[in-house]
Motif scaffolding. Sequence first.
Motif, short mmCIF file in Angstrom:
data_model
loop_
_atom_site.label_atom_id
_atom_site.label_comp_id
_atom_site.label_asym_id
_atom_site.label_seq_id
_atom_site.Cartn_x
_atom_site.Cartn_y
_atom_site.Cartn_z
N ALA A 64 86.72 5.67 129.37
CA ALA A 64 86.87 6.89 128.56
C ALA A 64 85.54 7.27 127.92
N HIS A 65 84.80 6.29 127.42
CA HIS A 65 83.51 6.58 126.79
C HIS A 65 82.52 7.09 127.84
N ALA A 66 82.47 6.45 128.99
CA ALA A 66 81.54 6.86 130.04
C ALA A 66 81.81 8.28 130.50
N VAL A 67 83.08 8.61 130.66
CA VAL A 67 83.45 9.95 131.11
C VAL A 67 83.10 10.99 130.06
N ALA A 68 83.40 10.70 128.80
CA ALA A 68 83.12 11.66 127.73
C ALA A 68 81.62 11.92 127.61
N ALA A 69 80.83 10.86 127.63
CA ALA A 69 79.38 11.01 127.50
C ALA A 69 78.80 11.75 128.70
N SER A 70 79.28 11.43 129.90
CA SER A 70 78.76 12.08 131.11
C SER A 70 79.13 13.56 131.13
N SER A 71 80.34 13.89 130.72
CA SER A 71 80.74 15.30 130.66
C SER A 71 79.89 16.07 129.67
N GLU A 72 79.65 15.46 128.50
CA GLU A 72 78.82 16.12 127.49
C GLU A 72 77.40 16.34 128.01
N ALA A 73 76.86 15.33 128.69
CA ALA A 73 75.51 15.47 129.25
C ALA A 73 75.46 16.57 130.30
N ALA A 74 76.48 16.64 131.15
CA ALA A 74 76.51 17.67 132.19
C ALA A 74 76.61 19.06 131.59
N HIS A 75 77.46 19.22 130.57
CA HIS A 75 77.55 20.51 129.90
C HIS A 75 76.21 20.91 129.28
N PHE A 76 75.54 19.93 128.67
CA PHE A 76 74.22 20.19 128.09
C PHE A 76 73.25 20.68 129.16
N LEU A 77 73.21 20.01 130.30
CA LEU A 77 72.26 20.36 131.35
C LEU A 77 72.55 21.74 131.94
N VAL A 78 73.83 22.04 132.16
CA VAL A 78 74.19 23.37 132.67
C VAL A 78 73.80 24.44 131.65
N GLY A 79 74.05 24.17 130.37
CA GLY A 79 73.65 25.11 129.33
C GLY A 79 72.16 25.30 129.24
N ALA A 80 71.40 24.28 129.64
CA ALA A 80 69.94 24.36 129.61
C ALA A 80 69.37 25.06 130.83
N GLY A 81 70.20 25.35 131.83
CA GLY A 81 69.74 26.08 133.00
C GLY A 81 69.73 25.31 134.29
N ALA A 82 70.35 24.13 134.34
CA ALA A 82 70.41 23.38 135.59
C ALA A 82 71.19 24.17 136.64
N THR A 83 70.66 24.23 137.85
CA THR A 83 71.34 24.93 138.94
C THR A 83 72.08 23.98 139.87
N LEU A 84 71.82 22.68 139.75
CA LEU A 84 72.52 21.68 140.55
C LEU A 84 72.66 20.42 139.72
N LEU A 85 73.89 19.91 139.61
CA LEU A 85 74.13 18.67 138.90
C LEU A 85 73.99 17.48 139.85
N TYR A 86 73.53 16.37 139.29
CA TYR A 86 73.31 15.15 140.07
C TYR A 86 73.87 13.96 139.31
N GLN A 87 74.66 13.14 139.98
CA GLN A 87 75.17 11.90 139.39
C GLN A 87 74.32 10.75 139.89
N LYS A 88 73.53 10.15 139.00
CA LYS A 88 72.69 9.00 139.39
C LYS A 88 73.40 7.71 139.01
N TYR A 89 73.81 6.96 140.04
CA TYR A 89 74.37 5.63 139.79
C TYR A 89 73.50 4.61 140.52
N CYS A 90 73.81 3.36 140.36
CA CYS A 90 72.95 2.31 140.90
C CYS A 90 73.04 2.28 142.43
#
Length: 453
Positions: A64-90
């Motif tokens: 739940a924490h990982a999902v909430a933080a990742s969603s918030e980060a993605a919203h931030f990036l889209v709001g900042a002008g990101a045109t493509l989202l990327y999920q970086k995992y190991c």
Amino acid sequence: MRLGAVADDVTGACDLAGRVAEAGLPASVLLGIPRTDASRDDVFALAGSSCAVVALKARTAPVAHAVAASSEAAHFLVGAGATLLYQKYCSTFDSTPEGNIGPIADALAAVAAESAAPDAPSPVTIGTPATPDAARTQYQGVLFVGGVPLAESPMRDHPLTPMRDSNVVRLLAPQTSAPVSLVRWQDVRRGADAVVDLIGDGHTLVDALTEDDIDTVAEAVLRVAAERPVVAGGGAGVGTALARVAVRATETTEGDAATGPDASVFTASGAPRSTGAAASLPGVPVTGRLILAGSASAATRGQIAAFTGERHELDPLDLAHDPGTLDRLRDALANRTDRLAPVLVRASPDVATAQRELGAERAAALLEDALSELAAWAVDELNISHLLVAGGETSGAVTTRLGIERLQIGVQAAPGVPWAVASTGSGRTVAVLLKSGNFGRPTLFTDAWEVAP
């Protein structure tokens, strides 16, 4: 292209940003989610960045924490002008049957859908953990680490995410309710059009054995993104390829050579090939060098063994039972006559004994707290200018304690191991290299300084 990436740890974020910068796109790393509108507005403007990576501590966090933080980060990036989202995992697909790769992928896909047209098709994720120049490849859905199936590699016995299956489709499927499909290598070799035709709903994992394969995946991602909401993802390989594709497109448009930069950012000897994007860091006058190694990985153990300079050890049992342990180490470092020579402080190799007596979590916390306190003291009191930190958890603890919010990424000392320049909370400018435990040549602790800003 403005690539907005959400990374599940700080060294993974640096891995991605370093490779993207070497490929020709300026990149920066944000340590956590900025809280001000000004931070959002300048995230891509800073140093002309085309890639912004938000580094979280989400790899082994509760789902739940990982999902909430990742969603918030993605919203931030889209709001900042990101045109493509990327999920970086190991690139070793570190996760459990509960997550966190699948739940985060679902969450980022939902964010991508929110910014799409109301009648747009359902969102998809496309990616692979394969990063061929880090010896991570995927064939018929099986992930190989250094030519060995994942479940036969040292990751089999990882204390937090033991990887007992090598098939990434089988690993991902229990983590999500969305469909999981595979594009096999034989189809990747047919080109981007063939990959696009095989992209299914939900999550698609794609085989890749070479950098050419990864470029094909990137081209397919961009073609699908023109038609529907897409989240790209995986190790650093696909992100690097997206940068290469973007640079080639720009050079072709400007009438330059259509072939673009060399896919390899390293010479045959292993030395980094500098590019304009990665060579623009301000210089940091050298007033001291410190290595902090909290990782117990095989690569870091080899780097410690190869290091011939002064070294000290920190044992969790000593930290737990002797309040003077850290003070004595500070005194030893303060009394050194040659502070320009790198000095190594490592975690005790006998972690098993400490874990049995203290518990794994307390032993790790004692080491992280001690190493991060030592880093802050060394920067503020000893005027240490250059820090090399080995281990994802250690890197996160050190940057948090130093109050670093943003890393400006520069040249790589080894694949996936870039130098960066940052401002600390106390106003100091430092050069930092944050290294995943598994990355780097055996001589990294000695030769990384040769390309430091």
